[in-house]
Design a protein around this motif. Structure first.
Motif, PDB file in Angstrom:
ATOM      1  N   PRO A 179      -3.003   1.583   7.901  1.00 23.06           N
ATOM      2  CA  PRO A 179      -3.287   1.445   6.547  1.00 23.06           C
ATOM      3  C   PRO A 179      -4.316   0.339   6.283  1.00 23.06           C
ATOM      4  CG  PRO A 179      -0.916   1.389   6.724  1.00 23.06           C
ATOM      5  CD  PRO A 179      -1.476   1.284   7.941  1.00 23.06           C
ATOM      6  N   MET A 226      -7.591   1.399   3.969  1.00 25.93           N
ATOM      7  CA  MET A 226      -7.739   0.683   2.671  1.00 25.93           C
ATOM      8  C   MET A 226      -9.428  -0.286   2.713  1.00 25.93           C
ATOM      9  SD  MET A 226      -5.451   1.427   0.788  1.00 25.93           S
ATOM     10  CE  MET A 226      -5.874   0.201  -0.576  1.00 25.93           C
ATOM     11  N   ALA A 278      -1.873   0.281  -2.200  1.00 27.19           N
ATOM     12  CA  ALA A 278      -1.353   0.036  -1.003  1.00 27.19           C
ATOM     13  C   ALA A 278       0.169   0.100  -0.746  1.00 27.19           C
ATOM     14  CB  ALA A 278      -1.998  -1.351  -0.841  1.00 27.19           C
ATOM     15  N   SER A 335       2.154   2.354   2.129  1.00 30.78           N
ATOM     16  CA  SER A 335       2.991   1.575   2.831  1.00 30.78           C
ATOM     17  C   SER A 335       4.263   2.219   2.811  1.00 30.78           C
ATOM     18  CB  SER A 335       2.966   0.011   2.659  1.00 30.78           C
ATOM     19  OG  SER A 335       1.604  -0.430   2.660  1.00 30.78           O
ATOM     20  N   ALA A 349      -2.195  -3.639   4.400  1.00 27.35           N
ATOM     21  CA  ALA A 349      -2.834  -2.571   3.685  1.00 27.35           C
ATOM     22  C   ALA A 349      -3.663  -3.779   2.593  1.00 27.35           C
ATOM     23  CB  ALA A 349      -1.984  -1.836   2.836  1.00 27.35           C
ATOM     24  N   THR A 376      -7.509  -4.351   1.897  1.00 28.17           N
ATOM     25  CA  THR A 376      -8.312  -4.168   0.681  1.00 28.17           C
ATOM     26  C   THR A 376      -8.961  -5.304   0.225  1.00 28.17           C
ATOM     27  OG1 THR A 376      -6.493  -2.873  -0.299  1.00 28.17           O
ATOM     28  CG2 THR A 376      -7.709  -4.121  -1.998  1.00 28.17           C
TER      29      THR A 376
END
Length: 245
Positions: A61, A65, A107, A111, A141, A145
């Motif tokens: 993740p 992201m 996210a 997840s 995640a 980001t």
């Protein structure tokens, strides 16, 4: 930072993403597909999947992201949208916060899907709580980001944004303890790994893998990953520019 403007920015980003099914598929489905591939690569050795599956549940993740967020944010800048937005009564913190909130929403979904698939679909065997595993996956995640938002300020094209991945993600991947224990590395590399957030993400996953109860090490790892995400978001707001050189 104005809450109304931040939420308005997040809503605008989500509306745009709704019309971009490829980005949604990349964020939500790719980590799940990679976990399935990993599970059947080690089909004859279930113990191997249990040993590294939890760590990769957080790493996949983070990577996806990072890619999607950096490219999407850069697209806003190169299209002139960012310049028009910042000409309005919209602060840098409002803009970064809105993006973080929008991608953070995705996210959460990502997840939950990846964690549920790993635990109940692929039979990942962990001793600790599934909720603790999900928390680390979510923070990873969100960290991806934040990193994506930050590096987008230094890229002039989508190709350059992708080029940041070897510089930002790969060193963390190699030094996070996934391939060998960090205390067995050369002292210099171990010292570098100690300041990289992905190392603590992997450590946190391993704590859930090995312990039934909440441990002090897990709490430390979670706080470090969360703190790094907040710090990088702050740096992203500070380095945000109206124009791309």
């Amino acid at each position: 930072m104005n809450a109304a403007r931040t939420f308005a920015t997040a809503a605008r980003v989500l509306r745009q993403l709704r019309h971009d099914p490829r980005s949604i598929a990349l964020m939500l489905l790719v980590p799940c597909v990679m976990l399935v591939l990993l599970r059947y690569v080690f089909d004859g050795s279930a113990g191997t999947f249990d040993a590294i599956g939890a760590s990769l549940l957080g790493i996949f993740p983070l990577i996806t992201m990072f890619l999607v967020t950096s490219i999407a944010t850069l697209r806003e800048r190169t299209s002139g949208t960012l310049e028009r937005l910042l000409a309005m009564p919209l602060g840098k913190a409002d803009l970064i916060g809105g993006y973080a909130l929008a991608f953070g929403t995705l996210a959460v979904i990502q997840s939950v899907l990846a964690t549920a698939l790993a635990l109940w679909g692929l039979g990942l065997d962990v001793i600790g709580s599934a909720w603790l595993l999900l928390l680390v996956a979510l923070l990873d995640a969100l960290l991806g980001t934040a990193l994506g938002l930050f590096v987008s300020a230094f890229a002039a094209s989508e190709f350059q944004a992708v080029q940041f991945m070897p510089a930002v993600i790969f060193p963390q991947l190699l030094l996070c303890g996934l391939f060998t224990a960090r205390d067995r590395m050369q002292p210099v590399l171990e010292a570098i790994s100690n300041v990289l957030p992905m190392s603590y993400a992997v450590d946190g996953m391993n704590e859930v893998l090995r312990h039934t109860d909440l441990t002090a090490t897990y709490v430390r790892d979670v706080l470090i990953v969360a703190g790094c995400a907040v710090l990088v978001l702050g740096l992203g707001a500070a380095t945000l520019r109206r124009r791309t050189a």
